[in-house]
Design an enzyme around this catalytic site. Structure first.
Site, PDB file in Angstrom:
ATOM      1  N   SER A  74     -20.798  48.422 -12.196  1.00  0.00           N
ATOM      2  CA  SER A  74     -22.174  48.740 -12.617  1.00  0.00           C
ATOM      3  C   SER A  74     -22.260  48.719 -13.859  1.00  0.00           C
ATOM      4  O   SER A  74     -21.841  49.006 -14.370  1.00  0.00           O
ATOM      5  CB  SER A  74     -21.938  50.331 -11.864  1.00  0.00           C
ATOM      6  OG  SER A  74     -23.164  51.043 -12.389  1.00  0.00           O
ATOM      7  N   TYR A  89     -19.261  59.401 -11.598  1.00  0.00           N
ATOM      8  CA  TYR A  89     -19.434  58.150 -11.281  1.00  0.00           C
ATOM      9  C   TYR A  89     -19.160  57.104 -12.440  1.00  0.00           C
ATOM     10  O   TYR A  89     -18.618  56.318 -12.368  1.00  0.00           O
ATOM     11  CB  TYR A  89     -20.894  58.043 -10.397  1.00  0.00           C
ATOM     12  CG  TYR A  89     -21.167  56.386 -10.134  1.00  0.00           C
ATOM     13  CD1 TYR A  89     -20.775  55.790  -9.047  1.00  0.00           C
ATOM     14  CD2 TYR A  89     -22.132  55.865 -10.810  1.00  0.00           C
ATOM     15  CE1 TYR A  89     -21.094  54.540  -8.537  1.00  0.00           C
ATOM     16  CE2 TYR A  89     -22.523  54.370 -10.693  1.00  0.00           C
ATOM     17  CZ  TYR A  89     -21.971  53.953  -9.382  1.00  0.00           C
ATOM     18  OH  TYR A  89     -22.269  52.840  -9.284  1.00  0.00           O
ATOM     19  N   LYS A  93     -16.550  53.889 -13.093  1.00  0.00           N
ATOM     20  CA  LYS A  93     -16.961  52.683 -13.320  1.00  0.00           C
ATOM     21  C   LYS A  93     -16.629  52.113 -14.678  1.00  0.00           C
ATOM     22  O   LYS A  93     -16.255  51.030 -14.712  1.00  0.00           O
ATOM     23  CB  LYS A  93     -18.737  52.401 -13.113  1.00  0.00           C
ATOM     24  CG  LYS A  93     -19.021  52.615 -11.832  1.00  0.00           C
ATOM     25  CD  LYS A  93     -18.318  51.511 -10.751  1.00  0.00           C
ATOM     26  CE  LYS A  93     -18.689  51.568  -9.207  1.00  0.00           C
ATOM     27  NZ  LYS A  93     -18.173  50.653  -8.506  1.00  0.00           N
TER      28      LYS A  93
END
Length: 174
Positions: A74, A89, A93
């Protein structure tokens, strides 16, 4: 492990692995009581990626196949987008970004020609967005944009390794 054993028995092994599983939980990192959400995101985005990569790598090495491992990462693996409630999150990543480089170094040290690529898209129209708060009018990529990048990376000649692809929609703010 059982999945990779079944792939071995049914198809002979793994030549290409695309680690595409990823989840986000939409709450604040500092909210008390989010331990289950933290573990779920870490288990899926980091631990699952590593375990699947280990089994795919083993399959490739055992069969002397110069395969390819692709991580769907991402843009949040390189910067922290200013979006509400991304929680852990971006941290997971960023871990994928680091793990991709660790794997490249280990494969090089082992003398294999197995490739590893990280594909880091900005926002993509997928079901993961249902749990995230996306600003109205934010430009988004299509899933086909990402699959085209994966096909490009795995289609390169044996002497070429695309280590990182970053894909952003036109007009994205990050």
């Amino acid at each position: 492990e059982r999945t990779f054993q079944r792939i071995q028995a049914t198809h002979g092994g793994v030549d290409v692995l695309v680690n595409n599983a990823g989840i986000v939980r939409s709450n604040n990192l500092l909210d008390v009581g989010t331990t289950a959400d933290l573990r779920a995101v870490l288990d899926t985005n980091v631990t699952g990626l590593v375990l699947c990569s280990q089994w795919a790598y083993k399959s490739m090495v055992d069969r002397k196949v110069d395969g390819h491992i692709v991580h769907i990462n991402s843009i949040a693996g390189h910067i922290v987008p200013f979006l509400p409630k991304l929680n852990i999150y971006p941290g997971t990543k960023h871990a994928v970004t680091a793990l991709t480089e660790v794997m490249r170094q280990e494969m090089r040290t082992a003398g294999t020609k197995i490739k590893v690529t990280s594909v880091s898209p900005g926002g993509v129209k997928t079901e993961i967005l249902n749990s995230a708060e996306i600003p109205e009018g934010m430009p988004l990529l299509e899933s086909e944009d990402i699959s085209a990048a994966v096909l490009y990376a795995i289609g390169t000649p044996p002497h070429v390794q695309v280590h990182e692809i970053t894909i952003k929609p036109i007009g994205e703010a990050f």
